[in-house]
Design a protein around this motif. Structure first.
Motif, PDB file in Angstrom:
ATOM      1  N   ASP A 106     -26.056 -31.991 -58.659  1.00  0.00           N
ATOM      2  CA  ASP A 106     -26.508 -32.612 -57.406  1.00  0.00           C
ATOM      3  C   ASP A 106     -25.758 -32.100 -56.187  1.00  0.00           C
ATOM      4  O   ASP A 106     -26.313 -32.027 -55.088  1.00  0.00           O
ATOM      5  N   LEU A 107     -24.485 -31.757 -56.375  1.00  0.00           N
ATOM      6  CA  LEU A 107     -23.655 -31.354 -55.240  1.00  0.00           C
ATOM      7  C   LEU A 107     -23.448 -29.844 -55.179  1.00  0.00           C
ATOM      8  O   LEU A 107     -22.726 -29.359 -54.314  1.00  0.00           O
ATOM      9  N   HIS A 108     -24.079 -29.119 -56.113  1.00  0.00           N
ATOM     10  CA  HIS A 108     -23.979 -27.657 -56.135  1.00  0.00           C
ATOM     11  C   HIS A 108     -22.516 -27.222 -56.106  1.00  0.00           C
ATOM     12  O   HIS A 108     -22.108 -26.370 -55.298  1.00  0.00           O
ATOM     13  N   LEU A 109     -21.725 -27.797 -56.986  1.00  0.00           N
ATOM     14  CA  LEU A 109     -20.295 -27.528 -56.977  1.00  0.00           C
ATOM     15  C   LEU A 109     -19.996 -26.111 -57.415  1.00  0.00           C
ATOM     16  O   LEU A 109     -20.516 -25.629 -58.417  1.00  0.00           O
ATOM     17  N   ASN A 110     -19.138 -25.472 -56.658  1.00  0.00           N
ATOM     18  CA  ASN A 110     -18.634 -24.149 -57.013  1.00  0.00           C
ATOM     19  C   ASN A 110     -17.329 -24.346 -57.759  1.00  0.00           C
ATOM     20  O   ASN A 110     -16.284 -24.581 -57.156  1.00  0.00           O
ATOM     21  N   THR A 111     -17.371 -24.279 -59.070  1.00  0.00           N
ATOM     22  CA  THR A 111     -16.186 -24.566 -59.871  1.00  0.00           C
ATOM     23  C   THR A 111     -15.198 -23.411 -59.890  1.00  0.00           C
ATOM     24  O   THR A 111     -14.161 -23.487 -60.553  1.00  0.00           O
ATOM     25  N   ASN A 112     -15.489 -22.346 -59.158  1.00  0.00           N
ATOM     26  CA  ASN A 112     -14.541 -21.232 -59.081  1.00  0.00           C
ATOM     27  C   ASN A 112     -13.841 -21.145 -57.730  1.00  0.00           C
ATOM     28  O   ASN A 112     -13.016 -20.268 -57.515  1.00  0.00           O
ATOM     29  N   SER A 113     -14.178 -22.058 -56.796  1.00  0.00           N
ATOM     30  CA  SER A 113     -13.598 -21.961 -55.457  1.00  0.00           C
ATOM     31  C   SER A 113     -12.156 -22.434 -55.452  1.00  0.00           C
ATOM     32  O   SER A 113     -11.781 -23.325 -56.185  1.00  0.00           O
ATOM     33  N   LEU A 114     -11.336 -21.805 -54.610  1.00  0.00           N
ATOM     34  CA  LEU A 114      -9.939 -22.177 -54.497  1.00  0.00           C
ATOM     35  C   LEU A 114      -9.772 -23.288 -53.473  1.00  0.00           C
ATOM     36  O   LEU A 114     -10.576 -23.442 -52.570  1.00  0.00           O
ATOM     37  N   SER A 115      -8.719 -24.061 -53.626  1.00  0.00           N
ATOM     38  CA  SER A 115      -8.471 -25.142 -52.674  1.00  0.00           C
ATOM     39  C   SER A 115      -7.142 -24.947 -51.983  1.00  0.00           C
ATOM     40  O   SER A 115      -6.394 -24.022 -52.257  1.00  0.00           O
ATOM     41  N   TYR A 116      -6.868 -25.894 -51.079  1.00  0.00           N
ATOM     42  CA  TYR A 116      -5.634 -25.892 -50.309  1.00  0.00           C
ATOM     43  C   TYR A 116      -4.450 -26.368 -51.129  1.00  0.00           C
ATOM     44  O   TYR A 116      -3.329 -26.316 -50.682  1.00  0.00           O
ATOM     45  N   THR A 117      -4.677 -26.873 -52.341  1.00  0.00           N
ATOM     46  CA  THR A 117      -3.634 -27.604 -53.056  1.00  0.00           C
ATOM     47  C   THR A 117      -2.386 -26.762 -53.278  1.00  0.00           C
ATOM     48  O   THR A 117      -1.264 -27.214 -53.030  1.00  0.00           O
ATOM     49  N   SER A 118      -2.539 -25.542 -53.756  1.00  0.00           N
ATOM     50  CA  SER A 118      -1.358 -24.734 -54.055  1.00  0.00           C
ATOM     51  C   SER A 118      -0.567 -24.431 -52.783  1.00  0.00           C
ATOM     52  O   SER A 118       0.658 -24.400 -52.791  1.00  0.00           O
ATOM     53  N   LYS A 119      -1.279 -24.233 -51.667  1.00  0.00           N
ATOM     54  CA  LYS A 119      -0.596 -23.975 -50.395  1.00  0.00           C
ATOM     55  C   LYS A 119       0.225 -25.190 -49.963  1.00  0.00           C
ATOM     56  O   LYS A 119       1.373 -25.063 -49.517  1.00  0.00           O
ATOM     57  N   LEU A 120      -0.340 -26.378 -50.114  1.00  0.00           N
ATOM     58  CA  LEU A 120       0.364 -27.590 -49.721  1.00  0.00           C
ATOM     59  C   LEU A 120       1.596 -27.806 -50.589  1.00  0.00           C
ATOM     60  O   LEU A 120       2.671 -28.131 -50.095  1.00  0.00           O
ATOM     61  N   LEU A 121       1.464 -27.599 -51.893  1.00  0.00           N
ATOM     62  CA  LEU A 121       2.606 -27.788 -52.788  1.00  0.00           C
ATOM     63  C   LEU A 121       3.718 -26.803 -52.454  1.00  0.00           C
ATOM     64  O   LEU A 121       4.899 -27.147 -52.505  1.00  0.00           O
ATOM     65  N   HIS A 122       3.338 -25.570 -52.102  1.00  0.00           N
ATOM     66  CA  HIS A 122       4.359 -24.593 -51.728  1.00  0.00           C
ATOM     67  C   HIS A 122       5.091 -25.058 -50.476  1.00  0.00           C
ATOM     68  O   HIS A 122       6.324 -24.964 -50.391  1.00  0.00           O
ATOM     69  N   LEU A 123       4.356 -25.587 -49.517  1.00  0.00           N
ATOM     70  CA  LEU A 123       4.979 -26.080 -48.293  1.00  0.00           C
ATOM     71  C   LEU A 123       5.957 -27.206 -48.591  1.00  0.00           C
ATOM     72  O   LEU A 123       7.079 -27.228 -48.082  1.00  0.00           O
ATOM     73  N   LEU A 124       5.543 -28.140 -49.433  1.00  0.00           N
ATOM     74  CA  LEU A 124       6.397 -29.287 -49.744  1.00  0.00           C
ATOM     75  C   LEU A 124       7.668 -28.865 -50.454  1.00  0.00           C
ATOM     76  O   LEU A 124       8.757 -29.333 -50.144  1.00  0.00           O
ATOM     77  N   ASN A 125       7.538 -27.989 -51.425  1.00  0.00           N
ATOM     78  CA  ASN A 125       8.677 -27.658 -52.269  1.00  0.00           C
ATOM     79  C   ASN A 125       9.586 -26.590 -51.672  1.00  0.00           C
ATOM     80  O   ASN A 125      10.706 -26.395 -52.129  1.00  0.00           O
ATOM     81  N   SER A 126       9.118 -25.915 -50.615  1.00  0.00           N
ATOM     82  CA  SER A 126       9.970 -24.902 -49.994  1.00  0.00           C
ATOM     83  C   SER A 126      10.646 -25.420 -48.734  1.00  0.00           C
ATOM     84  O   SER A 126      11.533 -24.772 -48.196  1.00  0.00           O
TER      85      SER A 126
END
Length: 366
Positions: free
Chosen positions: A334-354
């Motif tokens: 229904d939402l035409h999800l692209n299950t291969n798309s990248l998200s912001y999550t890894s960038k945010l975690l890098h910011l927090l932990n660095s």
């Protein structure tokens, strides 16, 4: 990371109904889920069965066991939830005890391999929660700062329950997130809680608030204008059952000690795409806004509570796992999800932990 399906362990059958956690995790694996939201009650149930009972040490031992169970099944633990009734406590001695409990939750989260703890808004009686929003905000700042000192950093997803005492809308929870203004303190959006307050009312004969559609549309427009995708730390998906009778005294779900929306939530949540069970909330519209207009990418977590979960019938975990899988397939279609798309999550975690300090990254306020 790609769009991936997660499910709350409670969505596969409550532990006290006789369904073991490994049995529920087996169903999550069997039906193609990549991760779970670990419900604290499942962890506590294991700790209680250990010699000595639910001691802090046994909590940690339970966390190790659960991590092993999930590793064996290739399941990621995406969060530990829910840390209940924390903010704005009038009893400040109780507040201090909750802070100590949070330190234990940090230890459990590290063992479980998750960096995320979910905080629902409190629904304690009004005389137990202050009206002073500055106090509530400061309480959240306190634990956010504690989380920033952890290694790895612990994040918090703050969720407005639609029956919350002081915070019952996403707008109110977002306002607090903005004022806390810490990079590890974000919002949890739950489609049931959004629709359950703005659109629906189980005490009405129609099951809806007056002018529900327009009110929801306006609220979603505000969400698009206010909430950046990278501030949504957790997105939970559930529908609700249209009740045949109003949830008032005399209804089978009525509980004089619970707000009607809470009793409705505990008994009548449904997976996305289940109109045959009475699902009627505009969940697809909400998700389309969050995914297409806000740009959220990441975990879609199915969090369902339903009276069926309390049954001791051995078929419950299998039944709920199958329904959850069918729901995920409907979401993808229904939402035409692209299950291969990248998200912001890894960038945010890098910011927090660095980061060596509490650099603030929220720039949008209501």
């Amino acid at each position: 990371m790609a769009y991936k399906p997660s499910i709350c362990t409670m969505s596969l059958g409550r532990c006290y109904a006789g369904h073991s956690l490994p049995e529920k995790l087996d169903m999550a694996m069997k039906y193609g889920f990549s991760g779970i939201e670990l419900f604290y009650e499942d962890l506590l149930d294991l700790a209680k069965k250990m010699p000595g009972g639910a001691t802090p040490e046994n909590h940690i031992s339970s966390a190790h066991l659960i991590k092993g169970y999930c590793d064996d099944r290739n399941l990621e633990i995406i969060c530990l939830q829910p840390f209940m009734h924390y903010e704005g406590l009038v009893d400040r001695n109780l507040h201090n005890r909750r802070i100590e409990e949070m330190r234990l939750w940090f230890k459990m989260a590290h063992v479980l391999g998750t960096d995320l703890i979910m905080l629902p808004s409190s629904n304690l009686p009004p005389d137990q929660i202050t009206k002073d929003m500055d106090c509530i905000i400061q309480d959240m700042v306190e634990i956010a700062e504690m989380g920033l000192q952890e290694s790895p950093v612990i994040r918090f997803a703050y969720e407005a329950l639609c029956w919350g005492t002081r915070v019952e809308t996403w707008e109110a929870s977002w306002d607090i997130v903005c004022k806390v203004n810490r990079p590890n303190f974000g919002i949890c959006l739950d489609t049931f809680n959004i629709a359950g307050r703005i659109y629906a009312d189980p005490t009405m004969s129609t099951g809806r608030n007056p002018d529900a559609g327009r009110t929801l549309s306006q609220s979603l427009d505000r969400l698009v204008q206010s909430v950046p995708a990278d501030r949504i730390f957790l997105l939970q998906v559930a529908d609700g059952e249209r009740l045949a009778q109003r949830l008032l005294q005399g209804h089978e779900f009525y509980d004089p000690e619970q707000p009607p929306r809470m009793s409705w939530s505990r008994n009548a949540r449904l997976f996305y795409g289940e109109p045959h069970y009475g699902g009627y909330l505009p969940i697809r519209e909400i998700l389309q806004v969050l995914i297409s207009r806000v740009g959220f990418k990441g975990w879609l977590s199915l969090e369902v509570f339903n009276r069926r979960l309390a049954d001791t019938d051995r078929s419950v975990p299998e039944e709920m796992g199958k329904r959850a899988s069918q729901s995920w397939n409907s979401l993808k279609r229904d939402l035409h999800l692209n299950t291969n798309s990248l998200s912001y999550t890894s960038k945010l975690l890098h910011l927090l932990n660095s980061s060596n300090d509490s650099q603030h990254i929220i720039r949008t306020h209501m």
